[in-house]
Design an enzyme around this catalytic site. Structure first.
Site, PDB file in Angstrom:
ATOM      1  N   LYS A  93      33.606  -4.329 -22.687  1.00  0.00           N
ATOM      2  CA  LYS A  93      33.381  -3.478 -23.849  1.00  0.00           C
ATOM      3  C   LYS A  93      34.714  -3.004 -24.427  1.00  0.00           C
ATOM      4  CE  LYS A  93      28.837  -3.390 -23.877  1.00  0.00           C
ATOM      5  NZ  LYS A  93      28.085  -2.156 -23.730  1.00  0.00           N
ATOM      6  N   GLN A 145      26.572  -1.726  -8.935  1.00  0.00           N
ATOM      7  CA  GLN A 145      26.358  -2.707  -9.985  1.00  0.00           C
ATOM      8  C   GLN A 145      27.582  -3.602 -10.017  1.00  0.00           C
ATOM      9  OE1 GLN A 145      25.775   0.542 -12.497  1.00  0.00           O
ATOM     10  NE2 GLN A 145      27.818   0.539 -13.394  1.00  0.00           N
ATOM     11  N   ASP A 150      28.110  -5.910 -19.965  1.00  0.00           N
ATOM     12  CA  ASP A 150      29.200  -6.102 -19.007  1.00  0.00           C
ATOM     13  C   ASP A 150      28.795  -5.782 -17.577  1.00  0.00           C
ATOM     14  OD1 ASP A 150      28.872  -3.465 -19.756  1.00  0.00           O
ATOM     15  OD2 ASP A 150      30.994  -2.942 -19.613  1.00  0.00           O
ATOM     16  N   ASP A 206      26.249   6.911  -9.207  1.00  0.00           N
ATOM     17  CA  ASP A 206      25.882   6.594 -10.581  1.00  0.00           C
ATOM     18  C   ASP A 206      24.444   6.079 -10.642  1.00  0.00           C
ATOM     19  OD1 ASP A 206      26.914   6.257 -13.369  1.00  0.00           O
ATOM     20  OD2 ASP A 206      26.370   4.166 -12.999  1.00  0.00           O
ATOM     21  N   ASN A 207      23.649   6.705 -11.493  1.00  0.00           N
ATOM     22  CA  ASN A 207      22.278   6.246 -11.762  1.00  0.00           C
ATOM     23  C   ASN A 207      21.453   5.944 -10.504  1.00  0.00           C
ATOM     24  OD1 ASN A 207      22.283   6.324 -14.609  1.00  0.00           O
ATOM     25  ND2 ASN A 207      23.401   4.391 -14.694  1.00  0.00           N
ATOM     26  N   GLU A 213      23.766  11.483  -9.783  1.00  0.00           N
ATOM     27  CA  GLU A 213      23.867  11.530 -11.238  1.00  0.00           C
ATOM     28  C   GLU A 213      22.574  10.913 -11.773  1.00  0.00           C
ATOM     29  OE1 GLU A 213      24.927   9.637 -15.224  1.00  0.00           O
ATOM     30  OE2 GLU A 213      24.408   8.637 -13.361  1.00  0.00           O
ATOM     31  N   LYS A 229      35.714   6.282 -21.676  1.00  0.00           N
ATOM     32  CA  LYS A 229      35.124   5.222 -20.852  1.00  0.00           C
ATOM     33  C   LYS A 229      35.668   3.853 -21.226  1.00  0.00           C
ATOM     34  CE  LYS A 229      30.741   5.060 -20.068  1.00  0.00           C
ATOM     35  NZ  LYS A 229      29.266   5.080 -20.261  1.00  0.00           N
ATOM     36  N   TYR A 230      36.100   3.702 -22.476  1.00  0.00           N
ATOM     37  CA  TYR A 230      36.487   2.386 -22.976  1.00  0.00           C
ATOM     38  C   TYR A 230      37.953   2.288 -23.395  1.00  0.00           C
ATOM     39  CZ  TYR A 230      31.428   2.517 -23.281  1.00  0.00           C
ATOM     40  OH  TYR A 230      30.095   2.682 -22.990  1.00  0.00           O
TER      41      TYR A 230
END
Length: 649
Positions: free
Chosen positions: A244, A304, A339, A374-375, A403, A513-514
């Protein structure tokens, strides 16, 4: 009956943390009119038992209550014992019948016999006291009043209250509480991207990444604001495929760093450090310096992978293959994460479970004791129950933060399954009505198993309230989070009032983040545009006042203006290290635009005071001393709050 604390289905243990004051309650009664008493019997992990007399709760409901401060970590056990209180029953009857001349000799003899029974199990001075009182009650040469008074003497009553004459003892089943280290339930978190700290933009517009050595220079600033935990987004290699670009665009240039959550590349996967950040040794030096400054490092655990992750080539069975032969990437419609490949936990349960345990053990071996997950709600609940149990069995000090901005039942189930802390809906609760309901619920309804960490913002969350409220909104949210909950957190840039959103979203424009982000921390504080001094003061107040280290003592107070939120946190002297009662009252102007005034109506009985009592308070943000009572006039400008400490005489 109705023993608390316990989770209704009893499939999971209730939780507490070291130093937490835990309320216990039960329902107990017996037939007829005889008096009963109830003891809480609480045993530490070292099997040292203490007996605490429970007090009647709400009138007419046969409810009994007690509180206890749990001082060490480990598994505590408890039960309650209800019993007939024979002296209390006799006293109730005697105080009615003897003055009325009913069954006088019988009542006096019955009372003497209760004391005989008590004396049989008493020692030394207590036995002498009870034997003498019984003899005096049987002395027919004395008046009836003198004989009754001998049985009802204050020292006799105190002795039999402390060591009652018990009959018909009924014992509940044992219950357990898992008590974790204090940081599991108390702490202030700060999040930053190490690649941005020390990042340099060249004349041609390209960036040189910051690294762990340059990020070390920011640690003193974070510690200086009073934070306890520094949370780092993933520090692993980032994939190239479908990387990204700025603001989540689908096209990235060769110099765009990509999202840290797109884990895996040529440099490795979850057990590796991004080469731009340095080496494992650099990370260890960074963590060591943080520890010297009183900061624990929390690492992100994001299960992930990018298409470039070694897992994809080595274990394609860990992912979901679509009908066209491609691997499914992550989606949260309408959001797409091309991604990232999510893991399919069902394809190779044993293999992937073992892999994740190995990853966690690796970082624990490098000194990491806290993981922000995360998640977690997109992974099987059973997996988290297994992983956290396996890790904590060997490393009980390790903490996992969920989170999970998701449905209440899922969020709460993750907490029950073992997560020590949880993100919450705090960021979206902005009106007084919303905040009162939310803060009361997390402090009382779910506090037996869920510890909410009140983050005021994240890289993904910039609410409309913050976008449009400017500095006053940021100040109000910081005060509420830091004072209402023992756990709170913020993402870097909050103190600089970074409130420009990407159009149509709740995310910051030019999201970190990017891309890299440079900030002038010292310059903005010197210019007065940073609220770091307020953050620093709030964390100082938290450390100085033990009432703020508790979750279950939140109480709404009343202000006759809906734009003002008022609440208190109180801790009795029995539970403070100084032996001094600690009471904090907070009043916040929620309106970021207008000044508001109101009369603040305090329920001072919550502070252990009598109605109508006057007292002094110290305004902890300004140092002013005021005389207060149950009703007090307040006037607050936008962004202004009162944080006052009640001075107990």
């Amino acid at each position: 009956m109705d023993l608390r604390p316990q989770i209704a289905d009893q499939l999971f243990q209730t939780k507490a943390y070291v130093g937490e004051v835990v309320p216990f309650s039960c329902v107990a009664f017996r037939e007829g009119h005889d008096k009963i008493a109830v003891d809480l019997v609480l045993s530490s992990p070292e099997r040292i038992a203490q007996r605490i007399r429970m007090k009647p709760g709400r009138p007419g409901l046969d409810e009994w209550r007690a509180t206890a401060q749990l001082a060490i970590d480990g598994e505590w056990t408890w039960h309650v014992e209800a019993f007939g209180d024979d002296f209390a029953t006799w006293r109730h009857n005697a105080e009615i019948k003897v003055p009325a001349g009913i069954d006088v000799e019988l009542m006096l003899e019955e009372g003497a016999r209760v004391l005989d029974r008590a004396a049989a199990n008493a020692r030394d001075a207590a036995r002498t006291l009870l034997v003498t009182a019984a003899e005096n009650a049987r002395n027919s040469a004395s008046s009836t009043r003198e004989r009754l008074n001998a049985l009802l003497a204050p020292r006799v009553r105190d002795e039999l209250a402390a060591r009652p004459v018990r009959s018909i003892i009924t014992r509940s089943q044992d219950r357990t509480i898992r008590v974790e280290r204090q940081r599991a339930g108390y702490g202030a978190w700060y999040e930053f991207f190490p690649r941005s700290e020390g990042a340099v933009r060249g004349a041609d517009g390209t960036w040189t990444s910051g690294n762990f050595r340059t990020a070390t220079e920011r640690l003193e600033g974070v510690a200086g604001m009073g934070f306890d935990v520094l949370y780092l987004p993933p520090i692993h290699p980032i994939g190239v495929t479908n990387r990204k670009g700025p603001n989540n665009t689908l096209v990235a240039s060769d110099t765009d760093p990509g999202s840290p959550w797109a884990i895996g590349g040529e440099g490795g996967g979850h057990q590796d450090v991004h080469p731009d950040l340095g080496t494992v040794e650099d990370f260890q030096a960074f963590r060591t310096r943080a520890a010297e400054l009183g900061l624990e490092i929390a690492l992100d655990l994001a299960l992930q992978a990018t298409p470039d992750h070694p897992w994809v080539a080595e274990h394609p069975e860990w992912f979901t293959t679509l009908a066209d032969g491609t691997i499914a990437y992550a989606e949260n419609p309408p959001k797409k994460y091309q991604d990232i490949y999510p893991v399919n936990f069902d394809n190779d349960r044993n293999g992937f479970y073992s892999e994740v345990l190995e990853v966690v053990e690796y970082w624990v071996g490098l000194g990491v004791k806290i993981f922000r997950v995360d998640n977690p709600h997109t992974k099987p609940l059973q997996f988290w129950e297994w992983l956290i149990h396996e890790v904590n069995a060997k490393h009980p000090e390790v903490i996992f933060l969920a989170e999970a901005f998701t449905r209440p039942a899922v969020m709460q189930s993750l907490a029950k399954a073992g997560f020590h802390q949880s993100y919450s809906y705090f960021t979206w609760r902005n009106t007084r009505e919303e905040l009162e309901e939310f803060l009361t619920s997390i402090s009382h309804d779910t506090s037996d198993f869920m510890r909410p960490n009140l983050f005021v913002n994240t890289p993904d969350i910039l609410t409309e309230y913050l976008q449009h409220g400017g500095r006053p909104a940021y100040e109000a949210r910081a005060v509420i989070a830091a004072m209402a909950s023992p756990l709170w957190g913020m993402y870097a840039g909050f103190e600089l009032i970074e409130n420009v959103a990407r159009p149509g979203s709740e995310e910051n424009i030019d999201n970190e983040k990017y891309e890299y982000k440079q900030r002038d921390w010292a310059g903005e504080e010197a210019a007065g545009t940073s609220i770091a001094p307020l953050i620093r003061r709030l964390n100082e107040i938290r450390r100085a006042h033990p009432a703020l280290a508790q979750l279950r003592n939140f109480e709404v107070q009343s202000a006759d203006n809906p734009n003002l939120l008022a609440f208190s946190k109180h801790l009795a002297a029995d539970y403070t290290s100084t032996g001094i009662t600690d009471t904090i009252v907070v009043v916040v102007n929620l309106d970021p635009v207008n000044t508001h005034e109101a009369t603040l109506h305090l329920d001072v009985t919550k502070f252990g005071m009598q109605p109508g009592a006057g007292f002094q308070v110290e305004e902890l943000l300004t140092g002013e001393i005021w005389d207060w009572s149950g009703s007090n006039y307040v006037r607050l400008a936008p962004g202004q709050s009162h944080v006052v400490s009640v001075r107990h005489s």
